[in-house]
Enzyme design. Structure first.
Site, PDB file in Angstrom:
ATOM      1  N   GLU A  65       0.821  -1.208   0.000  1.00 40.10           N
ATOM      2  CA  GLU A  65       0.000   0.000   0.000  1.00 40.10           C
ATOM      3  C   GLU A  65       0.858   1.263   0.000  1.00 40.10           C
ATOM      4  O   GLU A  65       0.591   2.227  -0.733  1.00 40.10           O
ATOM      5  CB  GLU A  65      -0.917   0.015   1.226  1.00 40.10           C
ATOM      6  CG  GLU A  65      -1.832  -1.190   1.336  1.00 40.10           C
ATOM      7  CD  GLU A  65      -1.247  -2.257   2.250  1.00 40.10           C
ATOM      8  OE1 GLU A  65      -0.104  -2.703   1.988  1.00 40.10           O
ATOM      9  OE2 GLU A  65      -1.920  -2.646   3.211  1.00 40.10           O
ATOM     10  N   CYS A  93      -2.636  -2.806   7.466  1.00 37.64           N
ATOM     11  CA  CYS A  93      -2.215  -2.704   8.859  1.00 37.64           C
ATOM     12  C   CYS A  93      -2.405  -1.267   9.341  1.00 37.64           C
ATOM     13  O   CYS A  93      -2.825  -0.383   8.594  1.00 37.64           O
ATOM     14  CB  CYS A  93      -0.758  -3.137   9.003  1.00 37.64           C
ATOM     15  SG  CYS A  93       0.402  -1.997   8.207  1.00 37.64           S
ATOM     16  N   CYS A  96      -0.254   1.336   7.290  1.00 37.03           N
ATOM     17  CA  CYS A  96      -0.781   1.625   5.964  1.00 37.03           C
ATOM     18  C   CYS A  96      -2.119   2.357   6.041  1.00 37.03           C
ATOM     19  O   CYS A  96      -2.399   3.257   5.233  1.00 37.03           O
ATOM     20  CB  CYS A  96      -0.927   0.337   5.169  1.00 37.03           C
ATOM     21  SG  CYS A  96       0.669  -0.457   4.828  1.00 37.03           S
TER      22      CYS A  96
END
Length: 379
Positions: A65, A93, A96
């Site tokens: 990402e 996560c 990101c």
């Protein structure tokens, strides 16, 4: 060949762009990275791609990402990605997710959920925080099966590769070398070992079994604490000639094997090992004396109901002298052997001991209980 620069009909957007992200994930897998891929799309056209590359770039932030966001910002000449949608094969996560919110993405679409680190609803939901000054819409589960299967295949291959190249663990890495116990051999009986119980998974547990001639002798289980080993009961054994006394070195202690995974060492797991071991020995009922540390272990063992615990007493403890302190240190010649004490809350070398006076008082209590049995007294 699909021209990703050409606009895609809106109804086909999610499936189409997730397929492009999956292609990026496969490239990551081919490079030895965890297979996660991402793309950034604006106005129905591909703006940027990204794949996992933290291993290759030595960069902990180089998730798919983040790589896609960097490329998209460079393409637009602006770190604000207004009106853009990011597609990623795995739930983002916290790192990101924060980057996506800072980029002012209009929408995030992800494939497989991540139960361990997912920050779009699985573990936390950063996108749902009402106090943040930007809110990005999230769509979950697009092509989830395909995204999840790619990850599962990758990690299955890694586990198999690890098994193929694994070398047998050296004995001295798993258990304390026997010479460490030389100073205490005369004060402690020889130990037997067992390793073929289902819960042991091949690990070896050492134990003392006094086995008196009479098959009718009552059975006493003596459990050391998280800072000692079976040697704690050295003064008690000679005072109980009419008992069959069983003194295990719990896994991670004494002469037993010492698995290094902290998660292994729980009272419930140790209780299961003891239950299987006692059943193997044919013990149907027993009394227990135990260090106060192992009260939860006794409670867990008692909950099984088999074998039946007829009585249980925490022991009275004195102060360990210098020689005894060295005995408590003996099973742990290096920090690698100390996973069990650390996991179970031991604080350094034990200062406890069952000295001669405390052992005599305990033996008298056991003799009295044997003459007029009492019920379970609490652990």
């Amino acid at each position: 060949m699909i021209d990703h620069a050409a606009p895609v009909p809106p109804q086909a957007d999610d499936a189409h762009w997730m397929a492009v992200a999956l292609a990026q994930a496969r490239e990551a897998a081919a490079a030895g990275e965890v297979p996660v891929g991402a793309v950034v799309v604006k106005d129905g056209a591909l703006l940027a791609t990204g794949r996992n590359s933290p291993v290759e770039t030595h960069d902990p932030s180089a998730h798919a990402e983040v790589n896609a966001l960097r490329a998209a910002a460079a393409a637009l000449g602006n770190y604000r990605l207004d009106g853009c949608t990011l597609y990623v094969t795995l739930e983002p996560c916290a790192m990101c997710s924060g980057a996506m919110l800072h980029a002012r993405l209009a929408r995030v679409v992800y494939g497989a959920a991540d139960a361990r680190t997912g920050a779009a609803g699985s573990v936390v939901d950063l996108f749902a925080q009402p106090l943040l000054n930007h809110h990005t819409r999230v769509t979950a589960g697009v092509a989830a099966d395909a995204c999840g299967a790619l990850l599962q295949d990758f990690f299955r291959g890694r586990r198999q590769a690890a098994r193929d190249v694994a070398q047998p663990l050296r004995d001295d890495a798993l258990r304390t070398p026997e010479p460490c116990f030389d100073a205490w051999r005369e004060a402690w009986p020889p130990t037997a070992t067992i390793a073929d119980l289902p819960s042991l998974a091949g690990w070896r547990m050492a134990y003392v079994d006094t086995q008196p001639p009479s098959a009718e002798a009552p059975v006493l289980l003596a459990l050391h604490g998280w800072g000692e080993w079976g040697f704690l009961f050295r003064h008690l054994l000679p005072l109980l000639p009419g008992w069959r006394v069983l003194v295990p070195d719990l896994i991670g202690f004494g002469r037993s094997d010492k698995p290094k995974r902290a998660a292994t060492h729980t009272p419930a797991w140790h209780a299961e090992v003891l239950r299987e071991w006692l059943q193997r020995l044919g013990v149907q009922q027993l009394a227990v004396v135990h260090h106060p540390d192992t009260g939860p272990l006794v409670q867990a063992l008692r909950q099984h109901g088999s074998p039946r615990i007829t009585a249980a007493w925490p022991i009275d403890l004195g102060q360990a002298d210098a020689d005894t302190t060295r005995a408590w240190q003996a099973p742990f010649p290096d920090r690698g052997h100390e996973a069990a004490p650390r996991a179970l809350g031991a604080r350094g070398v034990s200062t406890d001991d069952l000295d001669t006076g405390a052992a005599a008082r305990l033996a008298a209590r056991l003799a009295q209980a044997r003459q007029s049995p009492v019920g379970y007294s609490g652990a």
